[in-house]
Design an enzyme around this catalytic site. Structure first.
Site, PDB file in Angstrom:
ATOM      1  NE  ARG A 126      15.762   8.188 -20.423  1.00 46.57           N
ATOM      2  CZ  ARG A 126      15.413   9.089 -21.338  1.00 46.57           C
ATOM      3  NH1 ARG A 126      15.898   9.001 -22.550  1.00 46.57           N
ATOM      4  NH2 ARG A 126      14.622  10.067 -21.043  1.00 46.57           N
TER       5      ARG A 126
ATOM      6  CB  CYS B  68      16.873   2.932 -21.826  1.00 46.08           C
ATOM      7  SG  CYS B  68      15.411   2.832 -20.790  1.00 46.08           S
TER       8      CYS B  68
ATOM      9  CB  ILE C  64      13.192  14.625 -23.763  1.00 46.65           C
ATOM     10  CG1 ILE C  64      14.008  14.879 -25.022  1.00 46.65           C
ATOM     11  CG2 ILE C  64      13.892  13.625 -22.858  1.00 46.65           C
ATOM     12  CD1 ILE C  64      15.340  15.601 -24.724  1.00 46.65           C
ATOM     13  CG  ASP C  65       7.297  14.257 -26.465  1.00 47.33           C
ATOM     14  OD1 ASP C  65       6.111  14.116 -26.796  1.00 47.33           O
ATOM     15  OD2 ASP C  65       7.825  13.622 -25.531  1.00 47.33           O
TER      16      ASP C  65
ATOM     17  NE  ARG D 195      12.843   6.454 -19.677  1.00 49.02           N
ATOM     18  CZ  ARG D 195      13.667   6.190 -18.642  1.00 49.02           C
ATOM     19  NH1 ARG D 195      14.349   5.062 -18.647  1.00 49.02           N
ATOM     20  NH2 ARG D 195      13.809   7.017 -17.651  1.00 49.02           N
TER      21      ARG D 195
ATOM     22  CB  ILE E 295       5.047   4.422 -16.432  1.00 49.13           C
ATOM     23  CG1 ILE E 295       4.052   4.603 -15.277  1.00 49.13           C
ATOM     24  CG2 ILE E 295       6.025   5.582 -16.521  1.00 49.13           C
ATOM     25  CD1 ILE E 295       3.247   5.876 -15.335  1.00 49.13           C
TER      26      ILE E 295
ATOM     27  CG  ASP F 142      10.925   3.292 -10.776  1.00 47.36           C
ATOM     28  OD1 ASP F 142      11.357   4.392 -10.396  1.00 47.36           O
ATOM     29  OD2 ASP F 142      10.729   3.015 -11.974  1.00 47.36           O
TER      30      ASP F 142
ATOM     31  NE  ARG G 138      21.608   3.032 -14.510  1.00 42.36           N
ATOM     32  CZ  ARG G 138      20.344   3.184 -14.902  1.00 42.36           C
ATOM     33  NH1 ARG G 138      19.740   2.222 -15.571  1.00 42.36           N
ATOM     34  NH2 ARG G 138      19.697   4.290 -14.620  1.00 42.36           N
TER      35      ARG G 138
ATOM     36  CE  LYS H 166      17.977   5.068 -10.140  1.00 41.47           C
ATOM     37  NZ  LYS H 166      17.477   5.746 -11.340  1.00 41.47           N
ATOM     38  CG  ASN H 167      14.909   7.779  -9.601  1.00 46.99           C
ATOM     39  OD1 ASN H 167      16.004   7.607 -10.136  1.00 46.99           O
ATOM     40  ND2 ASN H 167      13.912   6.932  -9.728  1.00 46.99           N
TER      41      ASN H 167
HETATM   42  C1  EPZ Z   1      11.862   8.981 -13.767  1.00 50.58           C
HETATM   43  O1  EPZ Z   1      12.140   8.772 -15.155  1.00 50.58           O
HETATM   44  C2  EPZ Z   1      12.717   7.961 -13.003  1.00 50.58           C
HETATM   45  N1  EPZ Z   1      14.108   8.155 -13.334  1.00 50.58           N
HETATM   46  C3  EPZ Z   1      12.315   6.542 -13.395  1.00 50.58           C
HETATM   47  O2  EPZ Z   1      13.038   5.628 -12.567  1.00 50.58           O
HETATM   48  C4  EPZ Z   1      10.834   6.346 -13.099  1.00 50.58           C
HETATM   49  O3  EPZ Z   1      10.433   5.084 -13.555  1.00 50.58           O
HETATM   50  C5  EPZ Z   1      10.007   7.431 -13.840  1.00 50.58           C
HETATM   51  O4  EPZ Z   1      10.468   8.752 -13.470  1.00 50.58           O
HETATM   52  C6  EPZ Z   1       8.531   7.343 -13.504  1.00 50.58           C
HETATM   53  O5  EPZ Z   1       8.327   7.414 -12.156  1.00 50.58           O
HETATM   54  C7  EPZ Z   1      14.802   9.147 -12.719  1.00 50.58           C
HETATM   55  O6  EPZ Z   1      14.283   9.942 -11.954  1.00 50.58           O
HETATM   56  C8  EPZ Z   1      16.245   9.250 -13.047  1.00 50.58           C
HETATM   57  P1  EPZ Z   1       8.925  10.360 -16.961  1.00 50.58           P
HETATM   58  P2  EPZ Z   1      11.669   9.851 -16.246  1.00 50.58           P
HETATM   59  O7  EPZ Z   1       9.438  11.588 -17.582  1.00 50.58           O
HETATM   60  O8  EPZ Z   1      11.870  11.217 -15.708  1.00 50.58           O
HETATM   61  C9  EPZ Z   1       7.228   9.322 -21.393  1.00 50.58           C
HETATM   62  C10 EPZ Z   1      14.384   3.758 -12.040  1.00 50.58           C
HETATM   63  O9  EPZ Z   1      14.199   2.533 -12.141  1.00 50.58           O
HETATM   64  N2  EPZ Z   1       7.677  10.690 -21.730  1.00 50.58           N
HETATM   65  O10 EPZ Z   1       7.886  10.485 -15.919  1.00 50.58           O
HETATM   66  O11 EPZ Z   1      12.323   9.509 -17.523  1.00 50.58           O
HETATM   67  C11 EPZ Z   1       8.451   8.426 -21.134  1.00 50.58           C
HETATM   68  O12 EPZ Z   1       8.932   7.882 -22.333  1.00 50.58           O
HETATM   69  C12 EPZ Z   1      13.953   4.699 -13.191  1.00 50.58           C
HETATM   70  O13 EPZ Z   1      14.897   4.316 -11.070  1.00 50.58           O
HETATM   71  C13 EPZ Z   1       7.448  11.164 -23.015  1.00 50.58           C
HETATM   72  O14 EPZ Z   1       6.875  10.481 -23.863  1.00 50.58           O
HETATM   73  O15 EPZ Z   1      10.109   9.499 -16.322  1.00 50.58           O
HETATM   74  C14 EPZ Z   1       7.897   7.386 -20.215  1.00 50.58           C
HETATM   75  O16 EPZ Z   1       7.275   6.376 -20.970  1.00 50.58           O
HETATM   76  C15 EPZ Z   1      13.408   3.964 -14.360  1.00 50.58           C
HETATM   77  N3  EPZ Z   1       7.874  12.415 -23.305  1.00 50.58           N
HETATM   78  C16 EPZ Z   1       6.865   8.156 -19.414  1.00 50.58           C
HETATM   79  O17 EPZ Z   1       6.535   9.328 -20.162  1.00 50.58           O
HETATM   80  C17 EPZ Z   1       8.515  13.218 -22.382  1.00 50.58           C
HETATM   81  O18 EPZ Z   1       8.908  14.352 -22.708  1.00 50.58           O
HETATM   82  C18 EPZ Z   1       7.347   8.542 -18.010  1.00 50.58           C
HETATM   83  O19 EPZ Z   1       8.457   9.364 -18.148  1.00 50.58           O
HETATM   84  C19 EPZ Z   1       8.745  12.711 -21.088  1.00 50.58           C
HETATM   85  C20 EPZ Z   1       8.311  11.431 -20.776  1.00 50.58           C
END
Ligand code: EPZ
Length: 427
Positions: free
Chosen positions: A93, A117, A124-125, A122, A330, A308, A400, A22-23
């Site tokens: 998202r 969520c 995106i800064d 979550r 995380i 995950d 999902r 999926k990811n």
């Molecule tokens: C991806 O999410 C995956 N989703 C998540 O899988 C997975 O848990 C995560 O990576 C970590 O491995 C998809 O690929 C669709 P991050 P993502 O950016 O890209 C913070 C599942 O169950 N952060 O590495 O959103 C954020 O809030 C899902 O399949 C910021 O603060 O993960 C989080 O706490 C759940 N600012 C942490 O970092 C930012 O700009 C990790 O986020 C970006 C992230």
């Protein structure tokens, strides 16, 4: 109300083949925007998140032909919009993954601001800071992010505060069309990022270092469509491996269709817990652990222990002989699952981002609610070994990310079914 009903205490055995990741699939679909024309993706999982990303692409002007259940033929030649609407971003998202490709193609993007969520804020800064460094100007109004690069994108050095998966992917997908070279330091190293970089390079991009902390992207003039196969889903594989560790019969459970190296830390921790497995062609065979030992786990970016898989392994530790500690680094709110497992008789205490799990002899079936995708799947796993019946609701979360979850489990001999029961909240 649709539920998954699990009749506990039945051994599972045989082979299960996991779907595409999926990811990875979601980002590969977004990346097709970078190469006007027809890209074919194979081994695409048939799950609701993929359907949502399909709607996002169609909303931008793409056409998608479903050649078979796992093959999408995506034509992006007529894409003429750069807006990802609220109703779709709110649903998923990961829709924000179109931001990088749209900037790469049009030097502009309009994305609904993704809310939080169940897992946390979550933010995106880091996506925005990184893209700003490439020359993008950001503006927000009416719940939308307006991203514009009037002078085009210019390659530069970007250092991520945290190895964010999403930020690394959006930056790579923008940088492939930037003027000059971009270096992303402290990049995420997940296998899904390597899959994305591989497809972009097949399209004519110049991405190097994917899978390491430093990714270098040399911008190119144009990209061309390709045929690409999505990697196997390591998290779905990990979920079935834990099912086997909990309930496998003498023949064990063979989980195939993925690369075991993508689950290195998980397999290491399972071995420490007393779970035995062997490599087989395209995967691993796992046996039920006679005697589960407690474990300490920290969730970390790849190659660390994946967040995950946290809930699934918490089920194992709930039945271990002793105390385990699982630390979630995380997401700030990924222990909601634990209170549902406690309803099944587990003994778990949450202290800030630590879960302290005191192993118990047995779990008992109960009515439980999926708090999120992985938590929902883990509750079904708990039901496999719980006494009596477990009814798992809010299964839209599970749909999902798990294709044919119930069919695959019953294929292994589990007594699991989809059912519909009166919604207790309805009059
Ligand atoms: C991806 O999410 C995956 N989703 C998540 O899988 C997975 O848990 C995560 O990576 C970590 O491995 C998809 O690929 C669709 P991050 P993502 O950016 O890209 C913070 C599942 O169950 N952060 O590495 O959103 C954020 O809030 C899902 O399949 C910021 O603060 O993960 C989080 O706490 C759940 N600012 C942490 O970092 C930012 O700009 C990790 O986020 C970006 C992230």
């Amino acid at each position: 109300m649709n539920i998954i009903r699990v009749h506990g205490g039945h051994a599972i055995e045989g082979d299960v083949h996991v779907s595409g990741a999926k990811n990875s699939a979601l980002k590969l679909m977004a990346a097709t925007l970078l190469a006007p024309g027809t890209t074919t993706l194979t081994n695409v999982p048939n799950i609701s998140d993929v359907h949502v990303m399909g709607k996002v692409l169609k909303g931008l002007g793409a056409t998608i032909e479903v050649a078979d259940e796992h093959t999408l033929i995506i034509d992006t030649s007529a894409v003429d919009s750069w807006e990802a609407p609220y109703e779709l971003v709110a649903k998923m998202r990961a829709s924000t993954a179109v931001m990088g490709p749209l900037l790469g193609r049009f030097n502009r993007a309009k994305i609904a601001m993704p809310g939080g969520c169940n897992l946390g804020a979550r933010k995106i800064d880091m996506h925005i800071l990184g893209l700003e460094a490439l020359g993008v100007q950001f503006d927000t109004d009416h719940g939308y992010i307006h991203a514009n690069a009037p002078e085009g994108l210019t390659g530069t050095m970007v250092s991520l505060e945290f190895a964010s998966v999403g930020a690394t992917e959006n930056l790579i997908m923008a940088a492939v069309r930037a003027q000059g070279t971009t270096t992303i330091d402290n990049a995420a190293r997940e296998p899904e990022i390597v899959d994305l970089a591989n497809m972009l390079n097949e399209m004519g991009a110049k991405v190097s270092g994917a899978g390491t902390p430093v990714v270098t992207v040399e911008g190119v003039e144009e990209l061309h469509p390709v045929v690409h196969q999505v990697i196997g889903d390591r998290i779905e594989a990990g979920t079935f491996i834990v099912a086997g560790a909990l309930a496998a019969g003498d023949r064990g459970v063979a989980v195939t269709g993925f690369n075991p190296q993508h689950l290195g830390m998980v397999l290491k921790k399972l071995e420490l817990m007393g779970v035995s497995y062997e490599r087989v062609n395209g995967g691993v065979r796992v046996w039920r652990a006679e005697h589960l030992r407690p474990v300490d786990i920290q969730t970390l970016p790849f190659p660390g222990f994946p967040t995950d898989m946290q809930a699934q392994v918490m089920v194992l530790s709930a039945l271990a002989d002793g105390n385990s500690i699982i630390t979630e680094n995380i997401f700030e709110n990924r222990f909601m699952f634990a209170s549902e497992l406690v309803r099944m008789g587990a003994n778990i205490r949450i202290e800030s981002h630590h879960a302290i799990i005191h192993g118990v002899e047995r779990l008992s079936g109960a009515q439980v609610v999926s708090p999120d995708l992985r938590g929902g799947a883990a509750l079904v796993l708990a039901g496999l070994v719980a006494e009596g019946e477990t009814d798992v609701s809010a299964i839209h979360h599970i749909n999902r990310g798990y294709e044919r979850f119930v069919d695959k489990l019953t294929g292994l001999g589990a007594q699991v079914e989809r059912a519909s029961i009166p919604d207790p909240l309805e009059d």
